[in-house]
Design a protein around this motif. Structure first.
Motif, mmCIF file in Angstrom:
data_model
loop_
_atom_site.group_PDB
_atom_site.id
_atom_site.type_symbol
_atom_site.label_atom_id
_atom_site.label_comp_id
_atom_site.label_asym_id
_atom_site.label_seq_id
_atom_site.Cartn_x
_atom_site.Cartn_y
_atom_site.Cartn_z
ATOM 1 N N THR A 94 49.339 35.705 35.438
ATOM 2 C CA THR A 94 49.787 34.976 36.615
ATOM 3 C C THR A 94 50.928 35.666 37.341
ATOM 4 O OG1 THR A 94 51.320 33.684 35.268
ATOM 5 C CG2 THR A 94 49.113 32.758 35.646
ATOM 6 N N ALA A 95 51.436 36.765 36.808
ATOM 7 C CA ALA A 95 52.592 37.442 37.408
ATOM 8 C C ALA A 95 52.333 37.831 38.848
ATOM 9 C CB ALA A 95 52.961 38.673 36.587
ATOM 10 N N GLU A 96 51.136 38.281 39.176
ATOM 11 C CA GLU A 96 50.810 38.697 40.522
ATOM 12 C C GLU A 96 50.859 37.537 41.520
ATOM 13 O OE1 GLU A 96 46.947 40.425 42.837
ATOM 14 O OE2 GLU A 96 47.346 41.178 40.830
ATOM 15 N N PHE A 97 50.583 36.321 41.042
ATOM 16 C CA PHE A 97 50.500 35.165 41.920
ATOM 17 C C PHE A 97 51.809 34.398 42.025
ATOM 18 C CE2 PHE A 97 46.261 35.880 40.114
ATOM 19 C CZ PHE A 97 45.616 36.235 41.287
ATOM 20 N N GLU A 98 52.793 34.725 41.216
ATOM 21 C CA GLU A 98 54.061 33.967 41.211
ATOM 22 C C GLU A 98 55.019 34.498 42.241
ATOM 23 O OE1 GLU A 98 55.288 34.163 37.142
ATOM 24 O OE2 GLU A 98 53.961 32.548 36.602
ATOM 25 N N ARG B 132 39.965 41.954 40.601
ATOM 26 C CA ARG B 132 39.672 41.362 39.302
ATOM 27 C C ARG B 132 40.986 41.158 38.575
ATOM 28 N NH1 ARG B 132 35.276 45.203 36.606
ATOM 29 N NH2 ARG B 132 35.417 43.653 34.989
ATOM 30 N N TYR B 133 41.035 40.138 37.729
ATOM 31 C CA TYR B 133 42.241 39.901 36.938
ATOM 32 C C TYR B 133 41.879 39.095 35.704
ATOM 33 C CZ TYR B 133 42.149 35.224 39.000
ATOM 34 O OH TYR B 133 41.763 33.972 39.381
ATOM 35 N N ARG B 134 42.764 39.119 34.730
ATOM 36 C CA ARG B 134 42.585 38.269 33.551
ATOM 37 C C ARG B 134 43.072 36.881 33.910
ATOM 38 N NH1 ARG B 134 41.175 41.277 29.250
ATOM 39 N NH2 ARG B 134 41.981 43.371 29.123
ATOM 40 N N ARG B 135 42.377 35.863 33.468
ATOM 41 C CA ARG B 135 42.724 34.475 33.791
ATOM 42 C C ARG B 135 44.186 34.160 33.443
ATOM 43 N NH1 ARG B 135 39.314 30.070 34.534
ATOM 44 N NH2 ARG B 135 37.557 31.147 33.567
ATOM 45 N N GLY B 136 44.676 34.702 32.360
ATOM 46 C CA GLY B 136 46.050 34.407 31.924
ATOM 47 C C GLY B 136 47.125 35.190 32.643
#
Length: 180
Positions: free
Chosen positions: A176-180, A170-174
């Motif tokens: 993005t650090a994990e995906f960068e 689960r993550y907050r929509r805003g």
């Protein structure tokens, strides 16, 4: 048509850019755009007339015109869309399976998981069929960047029958650090 080009040229800012090209912005009061003024180098009246003649010649040649968006493009990127062979053979069979899985997952994810479907982020073939990663809204928030999104893995066989699912994270929509 020539009158329109001359009018456009007259309505165009007469300042030169750093590249030595004429500014493409529309002129406001005093023949300059919002960014330029009398202190900037300008095009001469002969250059303005030459631009009108060049536009007339280009129209006469009936060559496709592209807008200058301020981006340098290679010749390959400037390909005329009408010159592209539309009958290029693609592997439709290869994508049909993926599209079928996508439709199945989209139509059943809300009912299966019990949350509002948001997106399909991954579809991968496996030895036994397919694996799809979907995102669902687990909790709405204001602003929507604070929505809680759940990522779920759904397992399907080769006939698009769903065999199971599990939540990955689960993550907050805003966030993005994990995906960068």
């Amino acid at each position: 048509m020539a009158e329109a080009d001359t009018k456009q040229s007259a309505d165009q800012c007469k300042a030169l850019t750093e590249d030595g090209e004429r500014c493409s912005r529309p002129a406001q009061d005093g023949d300059f755009c919002f960014q330029h003024d009398e202190s900037d180098p300008t095009v001469s009246e002969s250059q303005t007339a030459d631009e009108g003649e060049q536009a007339d010649e280009q129209q006469a040649d009936e060559q496709p015109r592209s807008r200058d968006l301020g981006v340098d493009m290679t010749a390959e990127e400037k390909t005329d869309p009408e010159s592209v062979d539309a009958d290029v053979d693609t592997e439709h069979e290869g994508i049909e399976g993926v599209l079928a899985i996508r439709r199945t997952v989209q139509s059943t994810a809300t009912e299966l998981i019990g949350r509002e479907f948001d997106a399909v982020s991954e579809i991968v073939p496996t030895d036994d069929g397919w694996r799809a990663i979907v995102e669902v809204v687990e909790r709405r928030a204001v602003p929507d960047t604070q929505d809680i999104i759940g990522r779920y893995e759904i397992e399907l066989d080769e006939e698009s029958t769903i065999h199971g699912y599990r939540r990955l994270d689960r993550y907050r929509r805003g966030d993005t650090a994990e995906f960068e």
